[in-house]
Write an enzyme that holds these catalytic residues in place. Sequence first.
Site, PDB file in Angstrom:
ATOM      1  N   SER A   1     -29.915 -44.641 -44.509  1.00  0.00           N
ATOM      2  CA  SER A   1     -29.192 -46.109 -44.078  1.00  0.00           C
ATOM      3  C   SER A   1     -30.034 -46.665 -43.418  1.00  0.00           C
ATOM      4  O   SER A   1     -31.198 -46.238 -43.094  1.00  0.00           O
ATOM      5  CB  SER A   1     -28.218 -45.270 -42.838  1.00  0.00           C
ATOM      6  OG  SER A   1     -27.824 -46.381 -41.928  1.00  0.00           O
TER       7      SER A   1
ATOM      8  N   TYR B   1     -26.828 -39.578 -35.475  1.00  0.00           N
ATOM      9  CA  TYR B   1     -26.765 -40.134 -36.764  1.00  0.00           C
ATOM     10  C   TYR B   1     -28.203 -40.779 -37.015  1.00  0.00           C
ATOM     11  O   TYR B   1     -28.499 -40.518 -38.354  1.00  0.00           O
ATOM     12  CB  TYR B   1     -25.840 -41.219 -36.888  1.00  0.00           C
ATOM     13  CG  TYR B   1     -25.634 -42.035 -38.293  1.00  0.00           C
ATOM     14  CD1 TYR B   1     -24.578 -41.422 -39.155  1.00  0.00           C
ATOM     15  CD2 TYR B   1     -26.174 -43.099 -38.665  1.00  0.00           C
ATOM     16  CE1 TYR B   1     -24.511 -42.115 -40.439  1.00  0.00           C
ATOM     17  CE2 TYR B   1     -26.115 -43.696 -39.917  1.00  0.00           C
ATOM     18  CZ  TYR B   1     -25.081 -42.894 -40.799  1.00  0.00           C
ATOM     19  OH  TYR B   1     -24.770 -43.728 -41.786  1.00  0.00           O
TER      20      TYR B   1
HETATM   21  P1  NAD Z   1     -16.809 -41.860 -46.306  1.00  0.00           P
HETATM   22  O1  NAD Z   1     -16.357 -41.216 -44.888  1.00  0.00           O
HETATM   23  O2  NAD Z   1     -15.934 -42.619 -47.045  1.00  0.00           O
HETATM   24  O3  NAD Z   1     -17.378 -40.622 -47.324  1.00  0.00           O
HETATM   25  C1  NAD Z   1     -17.961 -39.481 -46.774  1.00  0.00           C
HETATM   26  C2  NAD Z   1     -17.856 -38.423 -47.637  1.00  0.00           C
HETATM   27  O4  NAD Z   1     -18.459 -37.205 -47.143  1.00  0.00           O
HETATM   28  C3  NAD Z   1     -16.290 -38.102 -47.976  1.00  0.00           C
HETATM   29  O5  NAD Z   1     -16.164 -37.860 -49.425  1.00  0.00           O
HETATM   30  C4  NAD Z   1     -16.140 -36.714 -47.123  1.00  0.00           C
HETATM   31  O6  NAD Z   1     -15.057 -36.061 -47.639  1.00  0.00           O
HETATM   32  C5  NAD Z   1     -17.432 -36.300 -47.314  1.00  0.00           C
HETATM   33  N1  NAD Z   1     -17.816 -35.173 -46.344  1.00  0.00           N
HETATM   34  C6  NAD Z   1     -17.867 -35.325 -44.991  1.00  0.00           C
HETATM   35  N2  NAD Z   1     -17.926 -34.143 -44.338  1.00  0.00           N
HETATM   36  C7  NAD Z   1     -18.277 -33.092 -45.402  1.00  0.00           C
HETATM   37  C8  NAD Z   1     -18.784 -31.832 -45.505  1.00  0.00           C
HETATM   38  N3  NAD Z   1     -18.647 -31.029 -44.565  1.00  0.00           N
HETATM   39  N4  NAD Z   1     -18.588 -31.375 -46.795  1.00  0.00           N
HETATM   40  C9  NAD Z   1     -18.653 -31.991 -47.965  1.00  0.00           C
HETATM   41  N5  NAD Z   1     -18.364 -33.352 -47.921  1.00  0.00           N
HETATM   42  C10 NAD Z   1     -18.047 -33.861 -46.582  1.00  0.00           C
HETATM   43  O7  NAD Z   1     -18.425 -42.383 -45.787  1.00  0.00           O
HETATM   44  P2  NAD Z   1     -19.218 -43.483 -46.485  1.00  0.00           P
HETATM   45  O8  NAD Z   1     -19.200 -44.866 -45.640  1.00  0.00           O
HETATM   46  O9  NAD Z   1     -19.038 -43.462 -47.817  1.00  0.00           O
HETATM   47  O10 NAD Z   1     -20.836 -42.616 -46.181  1.00  0.00           O
HETATM   48  C11 NAD Z   1     -21.315 -42.016 -47.640  1.00  0.00           C
HETATM   49  C12 NAD Z   1     -22.857 -41.948 -47.029  1.00  0.00           C
HETATM   50  O11 NAD Z   1     -23.524 -43.155 -46.940  1.00  0.00           O
HETATM   51  C13 NAD Z   1     -23.185 -41.262 -45.557  1.00  0.00           C
HETATM   52  O12 NAD Z   1     -24.253 -40.444 -45.713  1.00  0.00           O
HETATM   53  C14 NAD Z   1     -23.246 -42.514 -44.729  1.00  0.00           C
HETATM   54  O13 NAD Z   1     -24.170 -41.953 -43.581  1.00  0.00           O
HETATM   55  C15 NAD Z   1     -24.162 -43.348 -45.678  1.00  0.00           C
HETATM   56  N6  NAD Z   1     -23.961 -44.768 -45.211  1.00  0.00           N
HETATM   57  C16 NAD Z   1     -22.774 -45.294 -44.958  1.00  0.00           C
HETATM   58  C17 NAD Z   1     -22.852 -46.811 -44.580  1.00  0.00           C
HETATM   59  C18 NAD Z   1     -21.417 -47.304 -44.556  1.00  0.00           C
HETATM   60  O14 NAD Z   1     -21.484 -48.733 -44.081  1.00  0.00           O
HETATM   61  N7  NAD Z   1     -20.420 -47.135 -44.784  1.00  0.00           N
HETATM   62  C19 NAD Z   1     -24.001 -47.334 -44.395  1.00  0.00           C
HETATM   63  C20 NAD Z   1     -25.245 -46.701 -44.523  1.00  0.00           C
HETATM   64  C21 NAD Z   1     -25.153 -45.326 -44.785  1.00  0.00           C
END
Ligand code: NAD
Length: 267
Positions: free
Chosen positions: A149, A162
């Site tokens: 991130s 985080y």
């Molecule tokens: P999201 O909530 O849409 O997806 C998260 C996924 O992780 C889901 O499929 C969920 O079921 C899974 N998950 C959660 N806990 C779990 C567990 N214990 N075991 C297995 N799977 C599990 O979130 P997202 O925004 O798509 O985030 C995905 C990644 O991208 C994360 O690592 C997040 O930190 C990173 N990220 C997101 C953003 C953003 O703006 N959305 C920005 C930077 C980084």
Amino acid sequence: MAVDFRLDGQVAVITGSTSGIGQGMAQALVGQGVSVVLNGFGDAAKIEADRAAMQAAAPTGVRVLYHAADMTKPGQIADLIGFAHRELGRLDILVNNAGIQHVAAVDEFPDEKWDQIIAINLSSAFHATKHALPIMKAQGRGRIVNIASAHGLVASPFKSAYVAAKHGVVGFTKSTALEVARAGITVNAICPGYVKTPLVEMQIGDQARTRGISPERVVEEVILAAQPNKAFVEYDQLAGLLLYLVSDVGASTTGAALTIDGGWTAA
Ligand code: NAD
């Protein structure tokens, strides 16, 4: 000179791919001829419907499977990697993407949330990588992409667990990349700014409560305040960077933390 982005016949595991960024990346890899193992939580019927839809749209010969491993459980993470290798015969690409967020002041941060965030956002990448590397070393090629991130490089208040986990992911990425640099394996971190996924939708609500302001003001003044281009990062932009990293043209990029954040971390 012909630039070759082909990935036909490869196999990928993407953790946390039942939603958001992971699901978008799975779709992009399937579109390039990669068989994938999906993973993540959610409603079982919806997960199966999404998997079947991805399978139906996949090129001939590409398989889309699902494994329910909980990323807080090292034994289940080992099973996930073993399942992919057993069912699909190889493992070329590992995307460590699963992640959660919790927003609270440090002195009010629940202990169990801290432990859960470190387990899912940081330690799961270690466990999956540990089990994927022997397979990739035997193949003489591999690609590991950790979804960190902008918070892997800079901080914001109220996100201590985080930010700590994501800085950890960047360090883990660099160290692992150095270890396997001669083995045909690259290890990189993608550091996105804000992408409008369910995780961010939830943060908008949480931040509104924590800061006592409206969700509209959170988007304008808190979330996109950090991004100089004032635009959410799109799924296809992330997929484009992923495809570069996992294809042959990405071979010299390793140990990198690549930003895709509209200029956030340049400030
Ligand atoms: P999201 O909530 O849409 O997806 C998260 C996924 O992780 C889901 O499929 C969920 O079921 C899974 N998950 C959660 N806990 C779990 C567990 N214990 N075991 C297995 N799977 C599990 O979130 P997202 O925004 O798509 O985030 C995905 C990644 O991208 C994360 O690592 C997040 O930190 C990173 N990220 C997101 C953003 C953003 O703006 N959305 C920005 C930077 C980084």
